[in-house]
Design a protein around this motif. Structure first.
Motif, PDB file in Angstrom:
ATOM      1  N   ASP A 188       0.854  -1.232   0.143  1.00  0.00           N
ATOM      2  CA  ASP A 188       0.007  -0.081   0.072  1.00  0.00           C
ATOM      3  C   ASP A 188       0.891   1.333   0.163  1.00  0.00           C
ATOM      4  O   ASP A 188       0.731   2.201  -0.796  1.00  0.00           O
ATOM      5  CB  ASP A 188      -0.965   0.050   1.238  1.00  0.00           C
ATOM      6  CG  ASP A 188      -2.017  -0.918   1.064  1.00  0.00           C
ATOM      7  OD1 ASP A 188      -2.514  -1.413   0.165  1.00  0.00           O
ATOM      8  OD2 ASP A 188      -2.502  -1.518   2.055  1.00  0.00           O
ATOM      9  N   ALA A 189       1.832   1.267   0.893  1.00  0.00           N
ATOM     10  CA  ALA A 189       3.009   2.414   0.884  1.00  0.00           C
ATOM     11  C   ALA A 189       3.675   2.500  -0.656  1.00  0.00           C
ATOM     12  O   ALA A 189       3.633   3.784  -0.992  1.00  0.00           O
ATOM     13  CB  ALA A 189       3.756   2.251   2.088  1.00  0.00           C
ATOM     14  N   LEU A 190       3.860   1.647  -1.093  1.00  0.00           N
ATOM     15  CA  LEU A 190       4.840   1.543  -2.157  1.00  0.00           C
ATOM     16  C   LEU A 190       3.815   2.016  -3.371  1.00  0.00           C
ATOM     17  O   LEU A 190       4.328   2.720  -4.211  1.00  0.00           O
ATOM     18  CB  LEU A 190       5.157  -0.071  -2.622  1.00  0.00           C
ATOM     19  CG  LEU A 190       6.235  -0.006  -3.653  1.00  0.00           C
ATOM     20  CD1 LEU A 190       7.324   0.862  -3.491  1.00  0.00           C
ATOM     21  CD2 LEU A 190       6.723  -1.502  -3.849  1.00  0.00           C
ATOM     22  N   HIS A 193       3.599   5.757  -3.317  1.00  0.00           N
ATOM     23  CA  HIS A 193       4.932   6.327  -3.641  1.00  0.00           C
ATOM     24  C   HIS A 193       4.957   6.191  -5.061  1.00  0.00           C
ATOM     25  O   HIS A 193       5.290   7.278  -5.781  1.00  0.00           O
ATOM     26  CB  HIS A 193       6.002   5.710  -3.134  1.00  0.00           C
ATOM     27  CG  HIS A 193       7.436   6.346  -3.565  1.00  0.00           C
ATOM     28  ND1 HIS A 193       7.847   7.307  -3.307  1.00  0.00           N
ATOM     29  CD2 HIS A 193       8.226   5.794  -4.389  1.00  0.00           C
ATOM     30  CE1 HIS A 193       9.198   7.583  -3.707  1.00  0.00           C
ATOM     31  NE2 HIS A 193       9.383   6.714  -4.568  1.00  0.00           N
ATOM     32  N   VAL A 194       4.588   5.249  -5.797  1.00  0.00           N
ATOM     33  CA  VAL A 194       4.265   5.150  -7.182  1.00  0.00           C
ATOM     34  C   VAL A 194       3.472   6.402  -7.682  1.00  0.00           C
ATOM     35  O   VAL A 194       3.877   6.911  -8.796  1.00  0.00           O
ATOM     36  CB  VAL A 194       4.078   3.616  -7.631  1.00  0.00           C
ATOM     37  CG1 VAL A 194       3.894   3.677  -9.164  1.00  0.00           C
ATOM     38  CG2 VAL A 194       5.316   2.759  -7.470  1.00  0.00           C
ATOM     39  N   ASP A 203      -1.615   9.652  -0.781  1.00  0.00           N
ATOM     40  CA  ASP A 203      -1.552  10.022   0.667  1.00  0.00           C
ATOM     41  C   ASP A 203      -0.047  10.122   0.757  1.00  0.00           C
ATOM     42  O   ASP A 203       0.869   9.380   0.945  1.00  0.00           O
ATOM     43  CB  ASP A 203      -1.821   8.696   1.371  1.00  0.00           C
ATOM     44  CG  ASP A 203      -2.060   8.703   2.920  1.00  0.00           C
ATOM     45  OD1 ASP A 203      -0.827   9.146   3.401  1.00  0.00           O
ATOM     46  OD2 ASP A 203      -2.956   8.458   3.322  1.00  0.00           O
ATOM     47  N   ALA A 204       0.266  11.526   1.368  1.00  0.00           N
ATOM     48  CA  ALA A 204       1.623  11.939   1.337  1.00  0.00           C
ATOM     49  C   ALA A 204       2.460  11.277   2.439  1.00  0.00           C
ATOM     50  O   ALA A 204       3.500  10.809   2.408  1.00  0.00           O
ATOM     51  CB  ALA A 204       1.779  13.354   1.605  1.00  0.00           C
ATOM     52  N   ALA A 205       1.691  10.688   3.291  1.00  0.00           N
ATOM     53  CA  ALA A 205       2.242   9.856   4.475  1.00  0.00           C
ATOM     54  C   ALA A 205       2.831   8.333   3.926  1.00  0.00           C
ATOM     55  O   ALA A 205       3.786   8.068   4.318  1.00  0.00           O
ATOM     56  CB  ALA A 205       1.619  10.015   5.809  1.00  0.00           C
ATOM     57  N   LEU A 206       1.853   8.114   3.446  1.00  0.00           N
ATOM     58  CA  LEU A 206       2.198   6.628   2.879  1.00  0.00           C
ATOM     59  C   LEU A 206       3.262   6.533   1.760  1.00  0.00           C
ATOM     60  O   LEU A 206       4.142   5.700   1.685  1.00  0.00           O
ATOM     61  CB  LEU A 206       0.779   6.061   2.471  1.00  0.00           C
ATOM     62  CG  LEU A 206      -0.114   5.226   3.555  1.00  0.00           C
ATOM     63  CD1 LEU A 206      -1.383   4.751   2.721  1.00  0.00           C
ATOM     64  CD2 LEU A 206       0.626   4.067   4.264  1.00  0.00           C
ATOM     65  N   ALA A 207       3.207   7.680   0.974  1.00  0.00           N
ATOM     66  CA  ALA A 207       4.167   7.856  -0.148  1.00  0.00           C
ATOM     67  C   ALA A 207       5.315   7.837   0.615  1.00  0.00           C
ATOM     68  O   ALA A 207       6.574   7.390  -0.009  1.00  0.00           O
ATOM     69  CB  ALA A 207       3.776   8.990  -0.933  1.00  0.00           C
ATOM     70  N   ALA A 208       5.832   8.702   1.693  1.00  0.00           N
ATOM     71  CA  ALA A 208       6.907   8.910   2.319  1.00  0.00           C
ATOM     72  C   ALA A 208       7.496   7.516   2.637  1.00  0.00           C
ATOM     73  O   ALA A 208       8.644   7.068   2.805  1.00  0.00           O
ATOM     74  CB  ALA A 208       6.872   9.723   3.397  1.00  0.00           C
TER      75      ALA A 208
END
Length: 289
Positions: A188-190, A193-194, A203-208
């Protein structure tokens, strides 16, 4: 035993003997012209089956005494066309493919032949206009090329295919299915970021959180900035051209399960001249580099 002949009193025409509710059927003879025409077709049919191929057999058909063959005629036409085009074919193969588009005569020759080759061999997947199909086949009219969009690159791809194991010179790459290596939360975080790489909502926090995961698992092929790498056929993740969909759900599926598209090699199916023609044709569709 002889039967009594009956005639209709009004027309003096013999009847068939059939009667329905007092109405008798007349036995009106066919017009002479119709009968002679019918007999003529019988004679014509007999003559035809004697002269031309007609009756099907187990391994072919009766040949006819004239020896006519539509297959032989087509083969002769193809030989004539090949002989007529041979000088231009030889010139096309002698000329550097990058220079063909600067020669109006060669370009016209290549476009005519390449268009026919494309319609017969490529349009079934890439579409009549080369627009491809989302989730399946690449678009050939945009500027996004996994393995290079120069005419020589396209010629290489058509000749040897992509991930086509029957051809030892095929270009090969494989994205791993990260669903077997990463936790769902990491994927989900990846994904976020993609999405951030191409400026899509995320989601900026997850992207980080996904940035170090990208650097560890994806940058080797897609590059640190996500711009892709043609030596691996790795897509550019910074544009908004997505073969398998660019929304979070589709990106998630691509990361978790990966894709493994295969293009067959046409080196054993088409002549080198035809491959060069179709490469030039594709290059001129609008997305060639």
């Amino acid at each position: 035993m002889a039967t009594k002949r009956e005639f209709d009193e009004a027309t003096r025409t013999e009847t068939t003997g059939h009667e329905w509710d007092g109405i008798r059927e007349l036995d009106t003879p066919m017009p002479r012209w119709w009968l002679w025409t019918f007999y003529g077709t019988i004679v014509w049919g007999i003559v035809y089956v004697i002269l031309f191929p007609a009756w099907p057999l187990v391994h072919g058909a009766t040949p006819g005494i004239l020896g006519y063959s539509s297959r032989a005629n087509v083969a002769a036409d193809l030989r004539h066309a090949a002989e007529t085009n041979a000088p231009l074919d030889a010139r096309l193969m002698r000329t550097d493919i990058a220079a063909v588009e600067q020669d109006p005569e060669l370009l016209s020759f290549a476009m005519a032949g390449g268009g026919a080759v494309f319609r017969n061999n490529c349009s079934q997947c890439h579409g009549a206009g080369g627009g491809g199909m989302l989730f399946s086949y690449p678009n050939l009219v945009d500027d996004d090329w996994l393995w290079g969009g120069a005419a020589a690159d396209i010629e290489q791809t058509v000749t040897h295919g992509i991930r086509y194991e029957a051809d030892p010179d095929t270009r090969y790459s494989q994205m791993p299915s990260f669903g077997e290596m990463l936790e769902p939360a990491q994927i989900d975080a990846l994904v976020q970021h993609v999405e951030s790489l191409s400026g899509n909502p995320r989601d900026a926090a997850l992207a980080a959180e996904g940035a170090p995961l990208f650097a560890e698992n994806c940058a080797a092929c897609h590059g640190e900035d996500g711009a892709g790498g043609r030596e691996f056929g790795a897509p550019n993740l910074t544009d908004r051209i997505w073969l398998y969909g660019g929304d979070p759900s589709h990106v998630h599926a691509s990361i978790a399960q990966a894709h493994f598209g295969i293009m067959p090699a046409f080196g054993g199916r088409l002549s080198p001249s035809d491959i060069r023609k179709v490469a030039i044709y594709v290059h001129t569709l609008g997305g060639g580099e």
